[in-house]
Motif scaffolding. Structure first.
Motif, PDB file in Angstrom:
ATOM      1  N   ASP A  39      87.643 131.593  66.917  1.00  0.00           N
ATOM      2  CA  ASP A  39      88.207 132.502  67.755  1.00  0.00           C
ATOM      3  C   ASP A  39      89.483 132.499  67.451  1.00  0.00           C
ATOM      4  O   ASP A  39      90.090 133.754  67.367  1.00  0.00           O
ATOM      5  N   ILE A  40      90.088 131.745  66.934  1.00  0.00           N
ATOM      6  CA  ILE A  40      91.748 131.533  66.526  1.00  0.00           C
ATOM      7  C   ILE A  40      91.964 131.916  65.043  1.00  0.00           C
ATOM      8  O   ILE A  40      92.837 132.794  64.847  1.00  0.00           O
ATOM      9  N   ALA A  41      90.830 131.453  64.294  1.00  0.00           N
ATOM     10  CA  ALA A  41      91.016 131.963  62.672  1.00  0.00           C
ATOM     11  C   ALA A  41      90.666 133.426  62.598  1.00  0.00           C
ATOM     12  O   ALA A  41      91.383 133.788  61.735  1.00  0.00           O
ATOM     13  N   GLY A  42      89.853 133.872  63.267  1.00  0.00           N
ATOM     14  CA  GLY A  42      89.335 135.453  62.944  1.00  0.00           C
ATOM     15  C   GLY A  42      89.094 135.531  61.713  1.00  0.00           C
ATOM     16  O   GLY A  42      88.269 134.707  61.187  1.00  0.00           O
ATOM     17  N   ASN A  43      89.627 136.456  61.184  1.00  0.00           N
ATOM     18  CA  ASN A  43      89.270 136.798  59.633  1.00  0.00           C
ATOM     19  C   ASN A  43      90.135 136.055  58.404  1.00  0.00           C
ATOM     20  O   ASN A  43      90.093 136.365  57.274  1.00  0.00           O
ATOM     21  N   HIS A  44      91.146 135.420  59.077  1.00  0.00           N
ATOM     22  CA  HIS A  44      92.077 134.731  58.211  1.00  0.00           C
ATOM     23  C   HIS A  44      91.768 133.302  57.543  1.00  0.00           C
ATOM     24  O   HIS A  44      92.429 132.935  57.034  1.00  0.00           O
ATOM     25  N   ALA A  45      90.797 132.903  58.136  1.00  0.00           N
ATOM     26  CA  ALA A  45      90.355 131.341  57.629  1.00  0.00           C
ATOM     27  C   ALA A  45      88.969 131.237  58.003  1.00  0.00           C
ATOM     28  O   ALA A  45      88.227 132.030  58.640  1.00  0.00           O
ATOM     29  N   VAL A 144      93.673 123.952  75.080  1.00  0.00           N
ATOM     30  CA  VAL A 144      94.631 122.933  74.202  1.00  0.00           C
ATOM     31  C   VAL A 144      94.171 122.677  72.804  1.00  0.00           C
ATOM     32  O   VAL A 144      94.918 122.694  71.674  1.00  0.00           O
ATOM     33  N   ILE A 145      92.812 122.756  72.663  1.00  0.00           N
ATOM     34  CA  ILE A 145      92.084 122.627  71.456  1.00  0.00           C
ATOM     35  C   ILE A 145      92.341 124.014  70.572  1.00  0.00           C
ATOM     36  O   ILE A 145      92.840 123.782  69.572  1.00  0.00           O
ATOM     37  N   ALA A 146      92.555 125.009  71.244  1.00  0.00           N
ATOM     38  CA  ALA A 146      92.790 126.269  70.569  1.00  0.00           C
ATOM     39  C   ALA A 146      94.039 126.252  70.282  1.00  0.00           C
ATOM     40  O   ALA A 146      94.449 127.069  69.078  1.00  0.00           O
ATOM     41  N   GLN A 147      94.920 125.634  70.870  1.00  0.00           N
ATOM     42  CA  GLN A 147      96.478 125.591  70.703  1.00  0.00           C
ATOM     43  C   GLN A 147      96.540 124.695  69.242  1.00  0.00           C
ATOM     44  O   GLN A 147      97.395 125.039  68.352  1.00  0.00           O
TER      45      GLN A 147
END
Length: 301
Positions: A39-45, A144-147
């Motif tokens: 969810d945080i990485a998206g298409n960049h990782a 917090v994990i997402a952070q």
């Protein structure tokens, strides 16, 4: 003077597409962490989950291919020795590892000493007298994990830091909205009784003010003791439980025996998101899936 050959190669380079730099490679130990990371990485990782769906994080045996994934990853996200004890020596001092139970701002809960609720006190592969390692089951903990994912990605890939920040902001807003919706729906049932197969859902239940009557086992890799089964069967026969929650990897025959001859339902909670996929599902899907099973237990239509 520039030779005609050099002019040709200069002109050619102007028309060639730029070679994209390699994307960061992230490894998470379990799939729910992979859902958050993606969810945080998206298409960049790139995000890869270390453990297969059928494996237990409590006593997994690393393969050579796993060691290669870990060593080559730009970042490895693990809960900590409270869950993946098999990784403690390998990751405790690793530069690319992020231990989530000790991440700044992580609101952890503790297992109450002596509250095991079962009669099997053998040595276990993980502690239930300290920090509860099932942090991905709590919405506040998952923020917090997402952070942690956002912070690590921004450090190793600063070029896309703004995208990671935007993804984190969207993740947090969507999760808060899902949490509020579930709180509203579950509030009507916070006095309903139920039993769990595995003592793992404290973070979820704290968030939604739910309280189980007990659990069959404290370690999902061990069978419940006879004394525990007798006690739970008695409570079920007395009509105290709306349902008993099993888990995908657990043989349902024992649970079926417990509820035989009663109106108590048998439902499945899936703490490892076995039927969800990183890339096509989001963490909020996982949270809503858990909430739906509790609501099914309590009879919401």
């Amino acid at each position: 003077m520039i030779s005609s050959t050099k002019k040709f190669f200069i002109a050619l380079m102007l028309f060639l597409p730029a070679v994209a730099s390699a994307q960061p490679n992230l490894v998470t130990t379990i799939k729910p962490l992979g859902l958050i990371a993606n969810d945080i990485a998206g298409n960049h990782a790139n995000v890869e989950v270390l453990l297969p769906d059928s494996a237990s994080p409590h006593d997994y045996a690393l393969k050579p291919s796993d060691l290669k994934k870990i060593s080559s990853a730009d970042a490895v996200f693990w809960v900590g020795p409270e869950l993946e004890l098999f990784l403690e020596k390998l990751l405790s001092d690793a530069d690319n590892a992020v231990r989530l139970t000790s991440y700044p701002g992580m609101p952890v809960r503790y297992f109450e000493e002596g509250s095991h609720g079962h009669d099997d006190h053998d040595h276990h592969d993980h502690s239930h007298d300290g920090i509860d390692g099932h942090i991905w089951l709590g919405p506040d903990q998952s923020i917090v994990i997402a952070q942690a994912v956002k912070d690590k990605l921004s450090k190793i890939d600063p070029e896309n830091a703004k995208a990671y920040e935007d993804n984190y902001t969207a993740f947090k807003a969507e999760l808060e909205q899902a949490k509020l919706a579930l709180q509203t729906r579950l509030a009507a049932f916070n006095n309903k009784g139920y039993f769990l197969f595995h003592d793992a859902y404290g973070y979820f239940e704290d968030a939604f003010k739910l309280s189980p009557l007990g659990h069959l086992t404290i370690n999902p890799d061990r069978k419940p003791g006879a004394k525990t089964l007798v006690t739970i069967r008695g409570a079920i026969k007395e009509g105290k439980a709306q349902c008993v929650f099993s888990e995908p990897q657990f043989n349902p025959a024992m649970v079926s025996t417990l509820v035989k001859g009663t109106d108590t339902k048998v439902l499945v909670l899936d703490p490892m998101a076995t039927d969800l996929k990183v890339g096509s599902n989001q963490y909020v899907d996982f949270l809503n899936q858990l909430g739906s099973q509790y609501l099914s237990c309590f009879g919401e239509i």
